[in-house]
Scaffold this motif. Sequence first.
Motif, mmCIF file in Angstrom:
data_model
loop_
_atom_site.group_PDB
_atom_site.id
_atom_site.type_symbol
_atom_site.label_atom_id
_atom_site.label_comp_id
_atom_site.label_asym_id
_atom_site.label_seq_id
_atom_site.Cartn_x
_atom_site.Cartn_y
_atom_site.Cartn_z
ATOM 1 N N LYS A 69 0.809 -1.218 0.000
ATOM 2 C CA LYS A 69 0.000 0.000 0.000
ATOM 3 C C LYS A 69 0.848 1.277 0.000
ATOM 4 C CE LYS A 69 -0.450 0.083 5.065
ATOM 5 N NZ LYS A 69 -1.385 0.166 6.194
ATOM 6 N N GLY A 70 2.128 1.153 -0.367
ATOM 7 C CA GLY A 70 2.989 2.331 -0.349
ATOM 8 C C GLY A 70 2.686 3.314 -1.461
ATOM 9 N N ILE A 71 2.217 2.822 -2.619
ATOM 10 C CA ILE A 71 2.020 3.686 -3.776
ATOM 11 C C ILE A 71 0.538 3.894 -4.089
ATOM 12 C CG2 ILE A 71 2.587 4.002 -6.226
ATOM 13 C CD1 ILE A 71 4.982 4.097 -4.297
ATOM 14 N N PHE A 72 -0.291 2.894 -3.851
ATOM 15 C CA PHE A 72 -1.715 3.016 -4.159
ATOM 16 C C PHE A 72 -2.543 2.430 -3.007
ATOM 17 C CE2 PHE A 72 -0.261 -1.032 -5.767
ATOM 18 C CZ PHE A 72 -1.265 -1.918 -5.411
ATOM 19 N N TYR A 73 -3.839 2.692 -3.055
ATOM 20 C CA TYR A 73 -4.748 2.182 -2.024
ATOM 21 C C TYR A 73 -5.430 0.925 -2.558
ATOM 22 C CZ TYR A 73 -4.162 6.704 0.283
ATOM 23 O OH TYR A 73 -3.645 7.808 0.903
ATOM 24 N N PRO A 74 -5.003 -0.276 -2.096
ATOM 25 C CA PRO A 74 -5.532 -1.517 -2.660
ATOM 26 C C PRO A 74 -7.016 -1.742 -2.379
ATOM 27 C CG PRO A 74 -4.146 -1.976 -0.758
ATOM 28 C CD PRO A 74 -3.976 -0.532 -1.063
ATOM 29 N N GLN A 75 -7.555 -1.121 -1.309
ATOM 30 C CA GLN A 75 -8.959 -1.351 -0.959
ATOM 31 C C GLN A 75 -9.935 -0.833 -2.009
ATOM 32 O OE1 GLN A 75 -6.806 0.552 0.673
ATOM 33 N NE2 GLN A 75 -7.741 2.358 1.656
ATOM 34 N N HIS A 76 -9.448 0.028 -2.902
ATOM 35 C CA HIS A 76 -10.320 0.573 -3.942
ATOM 36 C C HIS A 76 -10.287 -0.257 -5.224
ATOM 37 C CE1 HIS A 76 -11.168 3.985 -1.468
ATOM 38 N NE2 HIS A 76 -9.910 4.412 -1.464
ATOM 39 N N PHE A 77 -9.424 -1.268 -5.262
ATOM 40 C CA PHE A 77 -9.307 -2.116 -6.441
ATOM 41 C C PHE A 77 -9.909 -3.492 -6.171
ATOM 42 C CE2 PHE A 77 -5.701 0.788 -7.223
ATOM 43 C CZ PHE A 77 -5.972 1.161 -8.539
ATOM 44 N N SER A 78 -10.449 -4.079 -7.215
ATOM 45 C CA SER A 78 -10.891 -5.472 -7.109
ATOM 46 C C SER A 78 -9.690 -6.383 -7.292
ATOM 47 C CB SER A 78 -11.944 -5.783 -8.173
ATOM 48 O OG SER A 78 -11.361 -5.739 -9.467
ATOM 49 N N PHE A 79 -9.839 -7.638 -6.906
ATOM 50 C CA PHE A 79 -8.753 -8.606 -7.048
ATOM 51 C C PHE A 79 -8.328 -8.728 -8.506
ATOM 52 C CE2 PHE A 79 -7.782 -13.077 -8.154
ATOM 53 C CZ PHE A 79 -6.526 -13.153 -7.569
ATOM 54 N N GLU A 80 -9.278 -8.727 -9.419
ATOM 55 C CA GLU A 80 -8.995 -8.846 -10.846
ATOM 56 C C GLU A 80 -8.099 -7.711 -11.327
ATOM 57 O OE1 GLU A 80 -11.723 -9.951 -14.664
ATOM 58 O OE2 GLU A 80 -12.356 -8.200 -13.483
ATOM 59 N N VAL A 81 -8.387 -6.479 -10.910
ATOM 60 C CA VAL A 81 -7.605 -5.317 -11.329
ATOM 61 C C VAL A 81 -6.224 -5.312 -10.658
ATOM 62 C CG1 VAL A 81 -7.541 -2.796 -11.405
ATOM 63 C CG2 VAL A 81 -9.691 -3.996 -11.781
ATOM 64 N N ILE A 82 -6.169 -5.751 -9.390
ATOM 65 C CA ILE A 82 -4.892 -5.821 -8.680
ATOM 66 C C ILE A 82 -3.907 -6.715 -9.429
ATOM 67 C CG2 ILE A 82 -3.805 -6.913 -6.663
ATOM 68 C CD1 ILE A 82 -4.584 -4.172 -5.990
ATOM 69 N N LEU A 83 -4.400 -7.865 -9.915
ATOM 70 C CA LEU A 83 -3.514 -8.768 -10.652
ATOM 71 C C LEU A 83 -3.012 -8.128 -11.937
ATOM 72 C CD1 LEU A 83 -4.826 -12.447 -10.420
ATOM 73 C CD2 LEU A 83 -2.998 -11.326 -9.149
ATOM 74 N N ILE A 84 -3.861 -7.343 -12.601
ATOM 75 C CA ILE A 84 -3.438 -6.628 -13.813
ATOM 76 C C ILE A 84 -2.319 -5.648 -13.485
ATOM 77 C CG2 ILE A 84 -4.179 -4.877 -15.494
ATOM 78 C CD1 ILE A 84 -6.886 -6.298 -15.597
ATOM 79 N N VAL A 85 -2.492 -4.911 -12.392
ATOM 80 C CA VAL A 85 -1.464 -3.949 -11.962
ATOM 81 C C VAL A 85 -0.137 -4.664 -11.697
ATOM 82 C CG1 VAL A 85 -0.776 -2.369 -10.112
ATOM 83 C CG2 VAL A 85 -3.107 -2.283 -11.022
ATOM 84 N N PHE A 86 -0.212 -5.751 -10.931
ATOM 85 C CA PHE A 86 1.013 -6.464 -10.567
ATOM 86 C C PHE A 86 1.700 -7.085 -11.784
ATOM 87 C CE2 PHE A 86 -0.450 -7.348 -5.923
ATOM 88 C CZ PHE A 86 -0.212 -6.021 -5.624
ATOM 89 N N LEU A 87 0.937 -7.645 -12.699
ATOM 90 C CA LEU A 87 1.531 -8.267 -13.885
ATOM 91 C C LEU A 87 2.177 -7.207 -14.777
ATOM 92 C CD1 LEU A 87 2.009 -10.864 -15.424
ATOM 93 C CD2 LEU A 87 -0.208 -10.568 -16.548
ATOM 94 N N ALA A 88 1.507 -6.070 -14.956
ATOM 95 C CA ALA A 88 2.077 -4.975 -15.755
ATOM 96 C C ALA A 88 3.390 -4.495 -15.154
ATOM 97 C CB ALA A 88 1.082 -3.821 -15.848
ATOM 98 N N ASN A 150 6.739 11.137 -0.235
ATOM 99 C CA ASN A 150 7.720 10.949 0.847
ATOM 100 C C ASN A 150 8.828 9.990 0.420
ATOM 101 O OD1 ASN A 150 6.298 12.666 2.528
ATOM 102 N ND2 ASN A 150 5.152 11.018 3.515
ATOM 103 N N ILE A 151 8.432 8.915 -0.273
ATOM 104 C CA ILE A 151 9.416 7.922 -0.701
ATOM 105 C C ILE A 151 10.379 8.522 -1.715
ATOM 106 C CG2 ILE A 151 9.720 5.765 -1.984
ATOM 107 C CD1 ILE A 151 7.079 4.811 -0.719
ATOM 108 N N VAL A 152 9.826 9.190 -2.732
ATOM 109 C CA VAL A 152 10.664 9.780 -3.785
ATOM 110 C C VAL A 152 11.556 10.883 -3.217
ATOM 111 C CG1 VAL A 152 10.643 11.061 -5.951
ATOM 112 C CG2 VAL A 152 9.034 9.175 -5.613
ATOM 113 N N SER A 153 10.989 11.714 -2.332
ATOM 114 C CA SER A 153 11.784 12.783 -1.707
ATOM 115 C C SER A 153 12.930 12.198 -0.893
ATOM 116 C CB SER A 153 10.897 13.645 -0.805
ATOM 117 O OG SER A 153 9.866 14.248 -1.546
#
Length: 755
Positions: A69-88, A150-153
Motif C-alpha cells: 500500500k505504499g504507492i496506491f490504495y488496494p482497498q479501492h481495487f478489485s482482485f482482478e484489477v490488482i492482478l493486472i497492476v502487478f503483472l504490468a 515521501n518515498i521519492v523525496s
Amino acid sequence: MDFYIFIVGALLLFAALDLIVGVSNDAVNFLNSAIGSRVASYRTIIIIAIAGVVIGSVFSSGIMEIARKGIFYPQHFSFEVILIVFLAVMLTDIILLDVFNSLGLPTSTTVSIIFELLGASFMAGILFTISKNEGINEIWKYINFESTNNIVSGIFLSVLIAFTAGAVIQYLCRLLFTFQFEDKLARYGAVFSGVGITSIVYFLLIKGLKGTTLIDKDTNAWIGENTWLILASLAVVCTLILFIVQKVLKVNPLKIVVLAGTFSLAMAFAGNDLVNFVGVPITGLLAYQNWAASGVPAGEYYMDYLAGNDVIVPNYMLLISGIIMGLTIWLSAKAKKVTETEVNLGRQDEGDERFKANAISRSIVNSSLMFSKAFGILIPRSVIKRYENSFEKKKIKEATETHDTPSFDLVRATTNLVIASSIIAWATSEKLPLSTTYVTFMVAMGSSLADKAWGRDSAVYRVAGVLSVIGGWFVTAFIAFTVSALFALILYKGGETATYILIAIVFAFLIVSHLRFNKKEKESKKTKDRLKILANGDMNTVQKYQSLVSSTVSEIATNYNLILEGLIGGDIVKLESANRALIDLEQHGYNVRSQSIKYIKTLSTNDKQTAQAIILSSDFIQDLAQSTKFLSDEALFYIKNLHVISDQEFLSDLKMLDRKMNHFFNLVLVSLEQTADEDIESIRTERDQVRSFINEKLDFQISNINRAKPSTKEGILQTNVFLQSRDIQAVLMRISKMFVKLYETRMNPSALQGE
C-alpha cells in the motif's frame, strides 16, 4: 480460476527472473569498492558478497510495504484489477532492468518499482473508474500521493547526503593517511579499522535486527537498551584483534575492513532491495489466496485484506530469494558489465574514458576550476602546501603494473563501504525504501572527487559519465511509469488473449537480449584479448609490440582480401563482414596508442629506442586500420547502393592486385615472425614490384577516367582502391624495416653507432 492461477504462477516466475536481472544491475552496489581496490581475488570477493546476500535476505524484515500500500490504495481495487497492476509492473521491470544491464549502466531498482506501480495503478484506476461509470475526479482516490512523495523525496535526499558524506569523510581520511599511507597505517590503522567495523556492525546488525522476525522482542529490547555498551566493547575488541593481526600476522587491517564492508553492504542490500524484486509477486500470491477463500467473483472482491494486514513473507521464501541472488552474482556477465562502469568512473588513474565530454560537463568543470582559483586566494600558502603533500599520489615504477593496477586504494574502498552500508542499513531499519544504487554510486563519486580522481585530463569525461548515469535514473522513472501504464491498458482491455501475447513477447525479448549481449561480449573479449600480449612476462617490450603488430597485420590482410573479393563478386556479405572487423581494428588502434603512452611513461629516460618502437608500432597499427577501413567504406558504399563495376579490365586488375598484395602481406608477416632470417633488401625488392604495379594501374585509371568517362562513383572507387593499397604497402614496408633493424641492433649494438 485457472486463468488467475496462471497469472499468479507467471508472477512467481517473474519474481525469479526479476531477481536475476535486478541483482545483475545492483551487484555494482556492493562489489565496486572491493573490485576497484583489488583487495582480494575476484573469486574471493564474489564468495563474500554471495554470503552477505544470502544471510541478508533471511535477516530482511520481509514486510512488502511498497507493493502492499505504499504507492496506491488496494482497498479501492478489485482482485482482478490488482492482478493486472502487478503483472504490468513485473513485465515492465524485467524489460527495463535488462535494458540497463545490457548497456552496462547502474539504475535504481527502487525507483523503477515505485514508478511502475504508480504508472500501472494510475492507468488501472482510470479504466476501473470508467467501467463503473464514476466521475473522472474519482481516479485520484486510487493513488497514495503522500506516501509516494515521501518515498521519492527520501530517495533524492539520500543522493545529496551520500555524495556529501562520501566527499567530506574521504577528504578527512585522505588528510590523515595520505596516498603514501603505509607509515600512517602502522600508527592509526588498527584504530581506524576497528571503528569502521564497529560502525558496520552497529548499522547492519543492531539497527538491522530491529525489523527482523528472527529474534524475539525481549532480545531486541535488551540490545536497544545496551547499545552503547555493546558498541564500546565491540570497538575495543575489534581494535585489539586488528592490532594483533597487523603486527603479528602482517595483514593490512584495511583489507579486513573492505572485505567485511563488502559482506555488510551485500547484506544491507538484500535487506533493503528484496522488496523490489519479490514484493509484487508475493503480494499477488497472498492476495490470490485471500480471494480464493472468499468465494466472491474476482471482479467484485475488493482488496481490503492488503490495506489492513502486513504482508509478511515466510523465511523460506526469503532464503530461496537469497540463493537465487547469490547464483546470479556468481554467473551473471551483465553484473560484471555494470560494475565496470562504476569502477571506471571512480578510478584514480587516467585511461580510456567510456563517456564522451559534452557542453554541460565542460561548463561544470570550468566553473569548478574558477571557483577553486578564487577560493585558493583566501587560503594561506602553508595550508595549501600541506594539503597538496597529503594528496600527492604514488608514482608507478614498473611497466608491468600498468595492466592490472587497482582503480583506487584501500583507504577509499573502506570509506565507500562503511558510509554506504551505514546509510542503507539505517534506512532499512526505519522501513525507508531508499535506492541502494543512488547511495553507493554517489558515495563512490563523492569520495573520488575528494581524492582528486577527476583531474584536468579526465574531469570532463568523468562528469559526463556521472551526468549520464544520473540522467539514466530520471529516464528510468519516466520509462517505468509510461511502459507499465501502457501494459496495464493492454492487459485490462485485451483480457486473456492480450495477457498470453504480452508474456510471450517479453520472453522473446529476454531471449533476443541475451543472445545480443553474448555476441557483444564476445566482440569485447576479442578486443581485450588483442592487448593480452602486452602482459606477457616472457617477452621484452619490443617483442611484445612486434607480436602485437604481427597479429594486426594478419587481421588486416584477411579483411583486405575480403574487400577485394567482395568488389570482384559484388558480395555484400563479405564487404559488411570486413567493415565490421575494421571498425573493431580502428578502435584497437586507438587502444594501442593509449596503452603505448602508459608504457613510455614507465621506461628509463635513456631507453629511446624502445620508446620509439612503441610509439611507431601504435602509429603503424592506426595507419593500417584507417587506410583499410577507408577502402572498405568506399567498397561497401558502392556495392550496397547497387552500383555495378562495368570495367572488366579493372576487375582483372583487382584480381592481380589481390594476389600481389596477399604475397606481400605474407612476406611481411614472415619477417615479423622470423626476423632473424630476414634480409630487408629482399623485402624492399618485393615492395618495389608491388608499388610499380599499383602506380602503373593508378596512372592507367586516371587516363581511363579522361578517356572512357565512367560514372563519378566508379571513378572514385577505381582510384581509391589503388591509392589506399599504395598507402597500406608503404606502411607494411616501414613496419618490416623497423623491426628487422631493431633485431640487427640488438644482435650487434655497435651497428647503431656505425651507421
